[in-house]
Design a protein around this motif. Structure first.
Motif, mmCIF file in Angstrom:
data_model
loop_
_atom_site.group_PDB
_atom_site.id
_atom_site.type_symbol
_atom_site.label_atom_id
_atom_site.label_comp_id
_atom_site.label_asym_id
_atom_site.label_seq_id
_atom_site.Cartn_x
_atom_site.Cartn_y
_atom_site.Cartn_z
ATOM 1 N N ALA A 12 0.830 -1.203 0.000
ATOM 2 C CA ALA A 12 0.000 0.000 0.000
ATOM 3 C C ALA A 12 0.868 1.257 0.000
ATOM 4 O O ALA A 12 0.569 2.239 -0.689
ATOM 5 N N PRO A 48 -4.130 4.857 -1.358
ATOM 6 C CA PRO A 48 -4.009 3.390 -1.285
ATOM 7 C C PRO A 48 -3.691 2.866 0.106
ATOM 8 O O PRO A 48 -4.061 1.741 0.445
ATOM 9 N N ALA A 49 -3.022 3.678 0.930
ATOM 10 C CA ALA A 49 -2.656 3.219 2.273
ATOM 11 C C ALA A 49 -3.769 3.431 3.291
ATOM 12 O O ALA A 49 -3.735 2.853 4.370
#
Length: 278
Positions: free
Chosen positions: A6, A59-60
């Motif tokens: 991520a 994404p994280a």
């Protein structure tokens, strides 16, 4: 998605935004993933954690956001008598405004007699994908509804499976016709199915947009991210309208707190603690 993967996607996304000249969006990711110390004010235990930007397109952070969404949906589903899963689509588009159009169209659907005469309330979330054929916004919802049709009568359950299948088919065709009129397209797909309380949350709660989809998109991603920034992608309506924070609070009460003592809401930055006791 593993934390390392991520983090890599986040950095790739930041680079992509910089290449597109979207420096302000790239900057929003720059402080995400930094390590900071938190101290429990109850037991004094120190913890090392990573900062979150909490952007719905990071994404994280998407797993954290999806978890919060799941808690909201789960809180609503627990009160439903007839949880029903619904997916609404519209044709792909290169225009990011299609996300807002989808949300507006869903609002129009909720004012149609088919909906108002049958549905008590529910929770809906919007997901966006891009596999190379434009942006594909679609909506997942869970509603408290025994039978979603106005002209098609409910099945008589003791008349056999063929009768039930025909009535369900008629109801889905009726909903599809109404939805296609609203979005003015005959290419929309509508999917309805009954789910139990244990599985329906997984059906409804998806990532708003996956980092990999943004990176793989042949279309510029900056404009889509700006739309996502100013669009509410999860909404409660009907009997559940305005109760999102209530469901969030219940989920927070059930969440784990300090790893040492379990106390909820007791964590503050370690540097603040050290400053206060100096």
């Amino acid at each position: 998605m593993e934390a390392c993967e991520a983090a890599q996607l986040r950095e790739q996304l930041r680079t992509r935004l910089e290449e597109e000249g979207e420096e302000d969006l790239a900057e929003k990711l720059s402080r995400c993933g930094e390590e900071i110390g938190l101290t429990c004010t109850h037991c004094g235990e120190e913890h090392a954690v990573l900062t979150k930007c909490k952007r719905k397109w990071c994404p994280a952070c998407v797993r954290f956001i999806a978890g919060r969404r799941a808690a909201r949906v789960r809180g609503a589903v627990e009160e439903m008598q007839w949880p029903l899963f619904l997916t609404l689509t519209q044709p792909n588009s290169t225009d990011p405004e299609a996300v807002r159009t989808l949300r507006q169209s869903f609002g129009k659907l909720r004012h149609r007699k088919l909906w108002t005469s049958r549905t008590k309330g529910g929770v809906a979330s919007i997901e966006v994908t891009n596999t190379g054929n434009g942006w594909h916004p679609h909506l997942h919802a869970v509603i408290d509804c025994e039978w979603l049709a106005h002209k098609t009568p409910p099945p008589v359950w003791n008349r056999g499976s063929e009768h039930v299948r025909e009535r369900c088919k008629g109801a889905q065709e009726e909903l599809t016709t109404v939805w296609r009129k609203i979005i003015k397209s005959d290419k929309a797909i509508v999917w309805v199915k009954r789910c139990n309380r244990e599985t329906i949350t997984q059906e409804v709660v998806k990532y708003s947009v996956k980092g990999s989809d943004l990176l793989d998109s042949p279309d510029p991603i900056g404009p889509m991210i700006r739309i996502l920034e100013r669009t509410r992608l999860i909404t409660t309506f009907g009997t559940f309208f305005g109760r999102g924070r209530e469901f969030d609070a219940k989920a927070k009460e059930a969440s784990p707190g300090c790893e040492q003592c379990g106390e909820i809401g007791s964590m503050i930055p370690t540097e603040v603690v050290r400053y206060l006791i100096r």
